[in-house]
Design an enzyme around this catalytic site. Structure first.
Site, PDB file in Angstrom:
ATOM      1  N   SER A 148      -2.912   0.569   7.298  1.00  0.00           N
ATOM      2  CA  SER A 148      -3.862   1.199   6.371  1.00  0.00           C
ATOM      3  C   SER A 148      -3.519   0.466   5.109  1.00  0.00           C
ATOM      4  O   SER A 148      -2.338   0.278   4.525  1.00  0.00           O
ATOM      5  CB  SER A 148      -3.608   2.667   6.429  1.00  0.00           C
ATOM      6  N   TYR A 167       0.681  10.355   4.928  1.00  0.00           N
ATOM      7  CA  TYR A 167       0.027   9.444   5.525  1.00  0.00           C
ATOM      8  C   TYR A 167       0.286   8.140   5.339  1.00  0.00           C
ATOM      9  O   TYR A 167       0.915   7.192   6.067  1.00  0.00           O
ATOM     10  CB  TYR A 167      -1.458   9.718   5.553  1.00  0.00           C
ATOM     11  N   LYS A 171       2.612   5.201   7.281  1.00  0.00           N
ATOM     12  CA  LYS A 171       1.951   3.934   7.631  1.00  0.00           C
ATOM     13  C   LYS A 171       2.786   2.641   7.241  1.00  0.00           C
ATOM     14  O   LYS A 171       3.089   1.484   7.583  1.00  0.00           O
ATOM     15  CB  LYS A 171       0.368   3.904   7.098  1.00  0.00           C
TER      16      LYS A 171
END
Length: 270
Positions: A148, A167, A171
């Site tokens: 991402s 998140y 990642k």
């Protein structure tokens, strides 16, 4: 035939991989899903061709991935050309929260962080460990982790995005895991790549009917991302992202192993 294993194929980018890759009859496309029955129903409803296979496989359950690898081996005669892993736990209800928003609510942060790390980091390791021997048996030997732009520290600094902390951390952690595997297997010719898909509309099944909460998050991210890429028009559809990702994937070599690149084929994320 060229074999692809798509891990996490229930919707969004990974389901789009099934649709895009299955269009070529020379491909064997295998999707792993935590709940395979609804995905199989969707495959049937979309009239995807018979070169698509849906199996059970859960990123948080190593034993299920080992079973899936054994099933895949029978379908592909013991080799996997492309292993594509997408661990994407991002609850949009909390995607707008920054570090200070968890002050006094530390338990909620730890629960989301642990869930993100379990899926997005450990899940990558369990998947590679389950499938690496099949990948090594291939002439292509390529493992792709869908990362991402939120894991890119330069983009964070330019855009000022402080949200989606668990998140982004998970990642970024998975990018390091990819680099570790690249170091471990470089002498064998296996290529590992962390690949950013761009800013993609993936969480709404109907792009014309996006839930208000998700629309608000996307609008905020669009404004912030334009500080990084002024010409950004908004999130792209999965079809465009997958097409661009595949162009990158087909062009990488062992010299790229361990890198974090975007769907543009460069370190520029958007």
């Amino acid at each position: 035939m060229t074999s692809y294993v798509i891990v996490g194929a229930s919707r969004g980018l990974d389901y789009q991989y099934l649709k895009t890759l299955s269009a070529s009859p020379s491909n064997i496309v295998i999707g792993l899903a935590r709940s395979p029955a609804p995905v199989q129903s969707k495959v049937s409803a979309d009239n995807l061709p018979s070169n698509v296979h849906i199996l059970h496989g859960d990123l948080t359950d190593p034993s299920s991935l080992n079973v899936a690898a054994a099933q895949v081996s029978k379908i592909t005669s013991g080799a996997v050309d492309y292993l594509i892993i997408n661990g994407a736990l991002l609850p949009y209800e909390t995607a707008h929260l920054g570090p200070l928003d968890f002050a006094g609510n530390e338990q909620a942060f730890m629960e989301e962080l642990n869930a993100s790390m379990s899926t997005n980091v450990a899940g990558v390791m369990w998947t590679v460990n389950a499938f690496i021997n099949l990948v090594k048996n291939s002439n292509v030997k390529t493992v792709i982790f869908i990362s991402s732009c939120m894991a890119d520290t330069e983009l964070i600094g330019i855009t000022g995005i402080a949200a989606a902390v668990p998140y982004a951390v998970s990642k970024a952690g998975a990018n390091v895991v990819v680099a570790k595997y690249a170091a471990l297997y470089k002498s064998t010719g296996v290529v590992f790549l962390a690949l950013g898909p761009g800013f993609v509309q993936t969480q709404a099944e109907d792009p014309d009917n996006v839930p208000p909460e998700l629309a608000a998050v996307q609008d905020a991210f669009t404004v912030a991302f334009r500080k990084y890429e002024p010409g950004l028009r908004g999130p792209i559809l999965p079809e465009e992202s997958v097409r661009m990702q595949l162009e990158v994937i087909k062009g990488i070599t062992i010299k790229d192993s361990g890198k974090f690149l975007s769907h543009l084929g460069t370190k520029k994320m958007l």
